[in-house]
Design a protein around this motif. Sequence first.
Motif, short mmCIF file in Angstrom:
data_model
loop_
_atom_site.label_atom_id
_atom_site.label_comp_id
_atom_site.label_asym_id
_atom_site.label_seq_id
_atom_site.Cartn_x
_atom_site.Cartn_y
_atom_site.Cartn_z
N THR A 1 26.04 7.92 -24.19
CA THR A 1 25.31 7.19 -23.15
C THR A 1 23.80 7.21 -23.43
O THR A 1 23.13 6.18 -23.31
CB THR A 1 25.60 7.81 -21.76
N ASN A 2 23.28 8.36 -23.79
CA ASN A 2 21.84 8.48 -24.06
C ASN A 2 21.43 7.65 -25.28
O ASN A 2 20.38 7.00 -25.26
CB ASN A 2 21.46 9.94 -24.26
N TYR B 1 18.74 2.72 -27.43
CA TYR B 1 19.05 2.04 -28.70
C TYR B 1 17.90 1.17 -29.18
O TYR B 1 17.53 1.20 -30.35
CB TYR B 1 20.33 1.22 -28.53
N GLU B 2 17.34 0.38 -28.29
CA GLU B 2 16.27 -0.56 -28.65
C GLU B 2 14.99 0.16 -29.10
O GLU B 2 14.14 -0.44 -29.76
CB GLU B 2 15.96 -1.50 -27.49
N GLU B 3 14.84 1.42 -28.75
CA GLU B 3 13.64 2.17 -29.11
C GLU B 3 13.68 2.65 -30.57
O GLU B 3 12.65 3.02 -31.12
CB GLU B 3 13.45 3.36 -28.18
N ILE C 1 22.62 3.80 -38.44
CA ILE C 1 22.91 5.23 -38.27
C ILE C 1 23.16 5.54 -36.80
O ILE C 1 24.08 6.29 -36.46
CB ILE C 1 21.76 6.09 -38.84
N VAL C 2 22.36 4.97 -35.92
CA VAL C 2 22.53 5.18 -34.48
C VAL C 2 23.89 4.64 -34.03
O VAL C 2 24.60 5.29 -33.27
CB VAL C 2 21.37 4.55 -33.67
#
Length: 147
Positions: free
Chosen positions: A111-112, A117-119, A127-128
């Motif tokens: 969730t975090n 994600y956009e940051e 990788i994210v």
Amino acid sequence: MTDNNKHLVRVGHEFAAAMSDDTPIITIAKMVTELASALDVQTARSDALAAKLNDVCAENAAINKFIKDDCWIWDDKSEEYFDAADCMPEPPATDAWVNEQRATGATQVETNLRACYEEFPESSRDIVDECIQIAASTAAQLRGNQV
């Protein structure tokens, strides 16, 4: 406090704030219904958690008794003690509870990561994405008792 509890508290405060001499009875009835429904949900959740806790406590009591009373067993044939670890009681409710706590942590990581994600730099997003998938997969495995 969980989101459900926060919602329940908010509805209760809204109900209290809405109570005045000119509040339509239908508004009050709707608020009471929503509050009662939220209380029913929380009561069911509480009952389910209490049942799980009782199962875990029973398992741990059996394990403690085993450790205290049965950990070493006298063998009349060989006239010596042997370790009875192979006879130790299984703790499935405890294992399920621990796995759920771990799964909750993995879900929170997922969730975090999704929330921010956009940051991440665009070059790191693959990788994210993989980390998000790993966290989701880990949570699913733990909830399926596949560790």
